[in-house]
Scaffold this motif. Sequence first.
Motif, PDB file in Angstrom:
ATOM      1  N   GLU A   1      -9.822  36.009  16.911  1.00 59.02           N
ATOM      2  CA  GLU A   1     -10.386  37.332  17.138  1.00 59.02           C
ATOM      3  C   GLU A   1      -9.330  38.430  17.037  1.00 59.02           C
ATOM      4  OE1 GLU A   1     -12.897  40.457  17.839  1.00 59.02           O
ATOM      5  OE2 GLU A   1     -13.339  38.414  17.205  1.00 59.02           O
TER       6      GLU A   1
ATOM      7  N   SER B   1      -9.306  39.658  13.465  1.00 62.72           N
ATOM      8  CA  SER B   1     -10.407  40.583  13.184  1.00 62.72           C
ATOM      9  C   SER B   1     -10.166  41.930  13.847  1.00 62.72           C
ATOM     10  CB  SER B   1     -11.742  40.001  13.689  1.00 62.72           C
ATOM     11  OG  SER B   1     -12.140  38.895  12.924  1.00 62.72           O
TER      12      SER B   1
ATOM     13  N   LEU C   1     -10.159  45.351  11.577  1.00 58.43           N
ATOM     14  CA  LEU C   1     -11.328  46.230  11.625  1.00 58.43           C
ATOM     15  C   LEU C   1     -11.025  47.706  11.337  1.00 58.43           C
ATOM     16  CD1 LEU C   1     -13.456  44.689  14.519  1.00 58.43           C
ATOM     17  CD2 LEU C   1     -14.107  44.907  12.112  1.00 58.43           C
TER      18      LEU C   1
ATOM     19  N   LEU D   1     -20.239  45.574   8.951  1.00 59.40           N
ATOM     20  CA  LEU D   1     -20.073  44.163   9.305  1.00 59.40           C
ATOM     21  C   LEU D   1     -21.271  43.300   8.921  1.00 59.40           C
ATOM     22  CD1 LEU D   1     -18.236  44.440  12.736  1.00 59.40           C
ATOM     23  CD2 LEU D   1     -17.351  43.402  10.636  1.00 59.40           C
TER      24      LEU D   1
ATOM     25  N   ARG E   1     -16.914  46.613  19.068  1.00 59.72           N
ATOM     26  CA  ARG E   1     -17.095  45.551  18.075  1.00 59.72           C
ATOM     27  C   ARG E   1     -18.542  45.085  17.980  1.00 59.72           C
ATOM     28  NH1 ARG E   1     -12.450  41.989  20.596  1.00 59.72           N
ATOM     29  NH2 ARG E   1     -12.658  43.585  22.217  1.00 59.72           N
ATOM     30  N   THR E   2     -19.280  45.149  19.080  1.00 58.52           N
ATOM     31  CA  THR E   2     -20.674  44.726  19.060  1.00 58.52           C
ATOM     32  C   THR E   2     -21.634  45.893  18.843  1.00 58.52           C
ATOM     33  OG1 THR E   2     -20.809  44.917  21.473  1.00 58.52           O
ATOM     34  CG2 THR E   2     -20.215  42.768  20.572  1.00 58.52           C
TER      35      THR E   2
ATOM     36  N   TYR F   1     -22.053  39.261  16.686  1.00 61.95           N
ATOM     37  CA  TYR F   1     -20.682  39.655  16.338  1.00 61.95           C
ATOM     38  C   TYR F   1     -19.696  38.485  16.278  1.00 61.95           C
ATOM     39  CZ  TYR F   1     -15.972  41.314  16.449  1.00 61.95           C
ATOM     40  OH  TYR F   1     -14.633  41.470  16.160  1.00 61.95           O
TER      41      TYR F   1
ATOM     42  N   SER G   1     -17.436  37.823  13.061  1.00 64.17           N
ATOM     43  CA  SER G   1     -15.989  37.979  13.191  1.00 64.17           C
ATOM     44  C   SER G   1     -15.244  36.745  12.706  1.00 64.17           C
ATOM     45  CB  SER G   1     -15.629  38.270  14.649  1.00 64.17           C
ATOM     46  OG  SER G   1     -14.229  38.365  14.813  1.00 64.17           O
ATOM     47  N   GLU G   2     -15.756  35.570  13.055  1.00 58.57           N
ATOM     48  CA  GLU G   2     -15.091  34.346  12.603  1.00 58.57           C
ATOM     49  C   GLU G   2     -15.088  34.240  11.087  1.00 58.57           C
ATOM     50  OE1 GLU G   2     -15.091  29.497  13.306  1.00 58.57           O
ATOM     51  OE2 GLU G   2     -16.531  30.756  14.381  1.00 58.57           O
TER      52      GLU G   2
ATOM     53  N   TRP H   1     -12.352  36.810   9.915  1.00 58.95           N
ATOM     54  CA  TRP H   1     -10.943  36.433  10.035  1.00 58.95           C
ATOM     55  C   TRP H   1     -10.602  35.261   9.128  1.00 58.95           C
ATOM     56  CZ3 TRP H   1     -12.759  34.903  15.407  1.00 58.95           C
ATOM     57  CH2 TRP H   1     -12.769  33.526  15.614  1.00 58.95           C
TER      58      TRP H   1
END
Length: 420
Positions: free
Chosen positions: A202, A205, A209, A219, A374-375, A383, A387-388, A391
Amino acid sequence: MTRPNRLMRVFGVVGIAACVAATAACSSSDDGDGNGTTASGGTYTWWDPYPQHEDSSDWAQRVDACGDEAGVTIERTAYDTTALTNQALLAAQEGSAPDIILLDNPAVSTLADTGMLTTMDEFGFDTSEIDENLLAAGVVDGEPYGIPIGANTLALYYNEDILDEAGVAPDAISDWSSLTEALEQIDAAGSQGITFAGIGTEEGSFQFLPWYWGAGADLRALDSPEAVEALELWTSWVDAGYAPNSVITNSQNTVWEEFLTGRFAFALNGTWQVNSAAEADFPTGVIALPGRDGGVAPTPTGGEFITAPVQSDEARYDVTTQIVECMTTPEGLVETATTFAYYIPPTHAGQEALLESSPELEPWVDAVRNAKGRTSDDLGTDYPLISEALWTAVQNALSGAMSPADALDQAQADAEAALN
């Protein structure tokens, strides 16, 4: 009221078996009424993710003071960030949720989705003074489920000596083009340009971002042309030698260690390094992260939300509200900011109060005012899966295993598969 029905949804939550099996500490003290409190009502339970702050710390004393102001005793328990979410889910199943939980902001939507948190409207708390961009990290389906107690975010630290030697004026860096030109000048002058965290977690990411959003990418569309431009920027810096190969495994701590060697002109890092930067062996400064075509790029917010779990005895909310209000006055938010090495208060009044005592934090206040959860954008519990995938794409591109475009095509396919 809908609270009891919403609470029942918690019993279907999965993924906490490890917590159940691993430790008996997953439960809180309980008087048998399902509230984790004493029968007298004189004790209110509080969980937070700050085990580093012991009972004698300024933070613990501040929590106690808010209990004193409300006329109750606060029983505080601290867990690490990951364990706290598991503990909260288990407590909801057992009917022993604490009165207040401080959560890392991406976790708010996870717990709200189970039905274990009250909305701020149900709780009776006015959120109108909270900066909308910061509150958004705790909004699910249009309803806020918590209050940010502060926020931190990212900016570019710079080494004044290196920039002076290379003839780079930090205030001339206004977009990606001017930043890349500055890196070229620094490289030509014999210094290293920029370091950042591209690690496959994380943190990777989180650091990517600002560039992703700064290009105008969304996203929900990891393979967009804007997303590709952002990843091409990072890979171009590595390919040109402006950023070291170590960025692929760098954590944010490693980035800072590299910067403190004095070899790098720029480091992408956060508000939490303000004190360390002031103590560096060289003069430092801070500039906002530029967007692709200028302006300040949106940066992701870090920081915790104060939330109120559903209680079977709704009369408890009156005192809980008093405790939350104590924590979120302008003065209280400034105290949080200084206790946690410069969290930025989530209200304009709190920010202005902070700047009165610490005017040097103005670049960070500006960054937080432009930041983004982020969310946000109703990503909620989607999210972490997105995100995974993101990254992983960064890793594939920085390692040279895939082109930025191919890496992001794969990321979009992976995200869609995970979400469907």
